[in-house]
Design an enzyme around this catalytic site. Structure first.
Site, PDB file in Angstrom:
ATOM      1  N   HIS A  43       0.829  -1.209   0.000  1.00 47.01           N
ATOM      2  CA  HIS A  43       0.000   0.000   0.000  1.00 47.01           C
ATOM      3  C   HIS A  43       0.868   1.266   0.000  1.00 47.01           C
ATOM      4  O   HIS A  43       0.423   2.326   0.436  1.00 47.01           O
ATOM      5  CB  HIS A  43      -0.947   0.033   1.207  1.00 47.01           C
ATOM      6  N   SER A  98      15.316  21.877 -14.930  1.00 48.24           N
ATOM      7  CA  SER A  98      14.240  22.812 -15.218  1.00 48.24           C
ATOM      8  C   SER A  98      14.764  23.995 -16.022  1.00 48.24           C
ATOM      9  O   SER A  98      15.930  24.383 -15.902  1.00 48.24           O
ATOM     10  CB  SER A  98      13.619  23.300 -13.906  1.00 48.24           C
ATOM     11  N   LYS A 135      16.831  21.686 -10.012  1.00 44.54           N
ATOM     12  CA  LYS A 135      16.049  20.491 -10.334  1.00 44.54           C
ATOM     13  C   LYS A 135      16.854  19.443 -11.085  1.00 44.54           C
ATOM     14  O   LYS A 135      17.677  19.752 -11.935  1.00 44.54           O
ATOM     15  CB  LYS A 135      14.837  20.869 -11.202  1.00 44.54           C
ATOM     16  N   GLU A 173       9.729   9.137 -16.866  1.00 42.69           N
ATOM     17  CA  GLU A 173       8.364   9.637 -17.030  1.00 42.69           C
ATOM     18  C   GLU A 173       7.859   9.417 -18.451  1.00 42.69           C
ATOM     19  O   GLU A 173       6.709   8.992 -18.656  1.00 42.69           O
ATOM     20  CB  GLU A 173       8.310  11.112 -16.667  1.00 42.69           C
TER      21      GLU A 173
END
Length: 472
Positions: A154, A275, A281, A288
């Site tokens: 979970h 970024s 970043k 992704e």
């Protein structure tokens, strides 16, 4: 030259010809079409169905085309597909006798054969890619058999495992993905050639010969099924979706684990971006994008199933629209397989952070309950209740697992109406220690270093057997 001018008095309009053409995707099956024509013509010659000299000229022209490649073909709106283009090419070299190449053969069984010839090659590419990925995972895992990390259920802390054990879970999933392709291959590698349009032919063809020449395991025994079955395509694309589900799961974990909050892995710069405005970043862009591309394959499966669901026997032109979705699904899945392989095998694990998480949040509590069962002969549900209350109170008090003593355990037991357990403090701490917790789980399939090594040995034997089977 217009090959089929007997039945129709008028040609298709340019608009209709372009709309129904499959040329944009026929490049994929060009080599397979030459193989198919070569085997069929060789069989016609062997059976004495066509003159040997004419057959030799056709075979020579096919050899020449194979050397020159797809770009040697000429196309215009009257050429519907690669099959007609190949026949036009041979006709330019051989003359009208090239028409004998089409004796006892239809485009229906020809295209079905071409698809299977190419598809089995692509399946083998994917199989090899999966085996190589598993091989890489084992190589990465061997250095982390004692690197403890937390396992999740979970997405909550569950129990300690090792990095190697977690990696080998993905290897097992990939193994099943591989086995699905290996099983599907058996149904792909069957010969439809000889089915002709849908009812075979009156010529004395030798289907066993073309089966042997084309390297098929056998031939399809119903001609109607031979020209129209595409369930092997749907099955292959399902296998691709299952593979992509495995790959997407890996990507999802890398995205999560590379966050500051988890801090479990550091992604390689080569598979990251930054970024345009926030210079601090480091984004897991490749993971992704791979995660999202897997959805494309799911969509192709649904499209294929939807096309197939309402088609009567036998051949319908709708079937032409399936193969572009097949080739796209294969390309996307294969590219994703390669990139996820390279990306996962270049990550760096933060072993200190992994150990920290494994020792926090009472993830070892199950073993404290097990000790109560073994040492105090308590029913597990009673032990579960006591340990649950220990975790509840210790968490409220901000007490770490290392601070749990025999006295603390006894106080909770008495509070719940049970007798003192009088467990040894050393026994309690060993139960709550993440590394010891992992080592005592020395059951086949478990996370102990010995059991992980056994699983790795078995997987290596599987790889050796399958690489040998594939001739690698």
């Amino acid at each position: 030259m217009k090959i089929r001018t007997g039945r129709l008095e008028k040609e298709m309009t340019d608009e209709a010809a372009v709309y129904t053409s499959s040329l944009d995707f026929d490049r994929f099956i060009f080599d397979a079409d030459i193989q198919c024509n070569y085997a069929h013509t060789s069989m016609l010659k062997a059976q004495g169905i066509i003159d040997g000299d004419i057959a030799d000229k056709i075979l020579e022209a096919l050899d020449k085309l194979a050397e020159e490649g797809f770009d040697a073909l000429e196309f215009d709106h009257s050429v519907e597909d690669v099959h007609m283009a190949v026949e036009n090419y041979v006709t330019k070299l051989v003359g009208p006798d090239a028409g004998f190449m089409h004796t006892a053969k239809s485009r229906n069984d020809q295209v079905a054969t071409d698809i299977r010839l190419l598809l089995r090659e692509r399946i083998n590419e994917i199989e090899i890619g999966i085996l190589e990925f598993i091989e890489g995972i084992i190589d990465l895992a061997k250095d982390h058999k004692e690197s403890v990390m937390i396992g999740y259920t979970h997405l909550q802390h569950a129990q300690p495992v090792t990095i190697a054990h977690h990696l080998m879970a993905h290897a097992q999933s990939l193994k099943r993905d591989y086995q699905r392709f290996a099983d599907t291959y058996k149904r792909v590698n069957l010969n439809p050639l000889g089915s002709a349009a849908m009812a075979t032919t009156s010529f004395p063809i030798d289907r066993e010969l073309t089966t042997e020449l084309l390297g098929f395991d056998g031939y399809l025994e119903n001609s109607m099924d031979g020209v129209s079955s595409r369930d092997f395509i749907a099955e292959t694309v399902f296998d691709l979706t299952a593979l992509c589900t495995t790959l997407s799961k890996i990507c999802e974990e890398l995205v999560l684990w590379s966050t500051y909050e988890f801090g479990i892995v550091t992604m390689a710069d080569e598979y990251s971006s930054t970024s345009s405005i926030m210079p601090q970043k480091k984004n897991p862009d490749v993971a992704e994008v791979a995660r999202s591309k897997c959805a494309i394959v799911n969509g192709e499966l649904v499209t294929i199933l939807t096309i197939l669901k309402a088609l009567p026997y036998t051949y319908n032109r709708d079937l032409q629209e399936i193969t572009p979705h097949l080739w796209n699904a294969i390309d996307v899945a294969y590219d994703t397989l390669k990139i996820v392989n390279h990306m996962l095998l270049t990550v760096t694990f933060n072993t200190e952070r992994c150990l920290e998480l494994a020792g926090a949040n009472f993830a070892t509590a199950t073993d404290l309950a097990d000790i109560m069962v073994r040492e105090c002969k308590l029913p597990f549900r009673t032990a579960h209740k006591i340990v649950g209350r220990i975790v509840n109170e210790a968490t409220a008090e901000g007490l770490e697992p290392a601070k749990i003593t025999s006295e603390y355990v006894d106080n909770v037991a008495i509070e719940l109406g049970f007798e003192k357990l009088e467990l040894d403090n050393d026994l309690i701490q060993r139960a709550l220690d993440p590394l010891e917790n992992v080592k005592i789980r020395n059951v086949p399939g478990g996370p102990s270093p010995e059991m992980v090594q056994l699983a790795m040995n078995n997987m290596n034997q599987f790889l050796d057997d399958e690489f040998e089977r594939l001739g690698i």
